[in-house]
Write an enzyme that holds these catalytic residues in place. Structure first.
Site, short mmCIF file in Angstrom:
data_model
loop_
_atom_site.label_atom_id
_atom_site.label_comp_id
_atom_site.label_asym_id
_atom_site.label_seq_id
_atom_site.Cartn_x
_atom_site.Cartn_y
_atom_site.Cartn_z
N CYS A 185 -55.01 42.39 -51.93
CA CYS A 185 -54.69 40.95 -51.83
C CYS A 185 -54.75 40.46 -50.38
CB CYS A 185 -53.30 40.67 -52.38
SG CYS A 185 -53.01 41.42 -53.99
N CYS A 194 -58.45 40.48 -59.32
CA CYS A 194 -57.47 39.76 -60.14
C CYS A 194 -57.92 38.34 -60.50
CB CYS A 194 -56.13 39.67 -59.39
SG CYS A 194 -56.29 38.76 -57.85
FE1 FES Z 1 -54.33 38.34 -57.06
FE2 FES Z 1 -52.68 39.50 -55.32
S1 FES Z 1 -52.84 39.90 -57.46
S2 FES Z 1 -54.19 38.01 -54.94
#
Ligand code: FES
Length: 152
Positions: free
Chosen positions: A107, A36
């Protein structure tokens, strides 16, 4: 359950502990999530001798899961030796939060990896030989974090 998050995750997210920086930190770990592009920093104060973690703080641009996992990890490691703290796995952190939605488990790696990065920083600064697994994690993490920081 809201958006698949446990009550515990939402509680920690709404009232996170140990957020911010430690100005005179003995160790700083920076990691990025390639999935992400979010970044996370961990700051540690470590006592000499037994290397007990006296204080831990985190700063992140990450999501609910990143904030909750990093907050709970700082609570879990305070008062532990650095060596014992490094034994905490991603799964231990997820269990402490009563689970995470499957698509958010990636994450939770951030907090645990940031601790390894901080450990690498501490061992290097202190002239202590770096354990192999911490060294390997550092090789991977530093490349990912650099790439993310230089993304447009
Ligand atoms: Fe980036 Fe969770 S979506 S750390």
């Amino acid at each position: 359950m809201e958006y698949g998050y446990s009550e515990k995750v939402l509680d920690v997210f709404k009232n996170p502990h140990n957020i911010g920086e430690i100005k005179d930190a003995d160790a700083i770990g920076k990691v990025g999530n390639p999935a992400c592009g979010d970044l996370l920093w961990m700051f540690l104060k470590i006592g000499k001798g037994r290397h007990v973690i006296e204080d831990a703080k985190v700063k992140t641009f990450g999501c609910v899961a990143a904030i909750a996992t990093s907050s709970i990890l700082t609570d879990m490691i305070k008062g532990k030796t650095l060596e014992d703290a490094l034994r905490i796995s991603k799964q231990d952190v997820v269990s402490e939060l009563n689970g995470l939605p499957r698509q958010k488990v990636h994450c939770s790696v951030l907090a645990v990896d940031a601790l390894k990065e901080a450990a690498y920083d501490y061992y290097t600064r202190s002239g202590i030989s770096v354990p192999e697994d911490v060294k390997r994690a550092h090789e991977h993490n530093s490349i990912v974090a650099e790439r993310i920081e230089h993304m447009e």
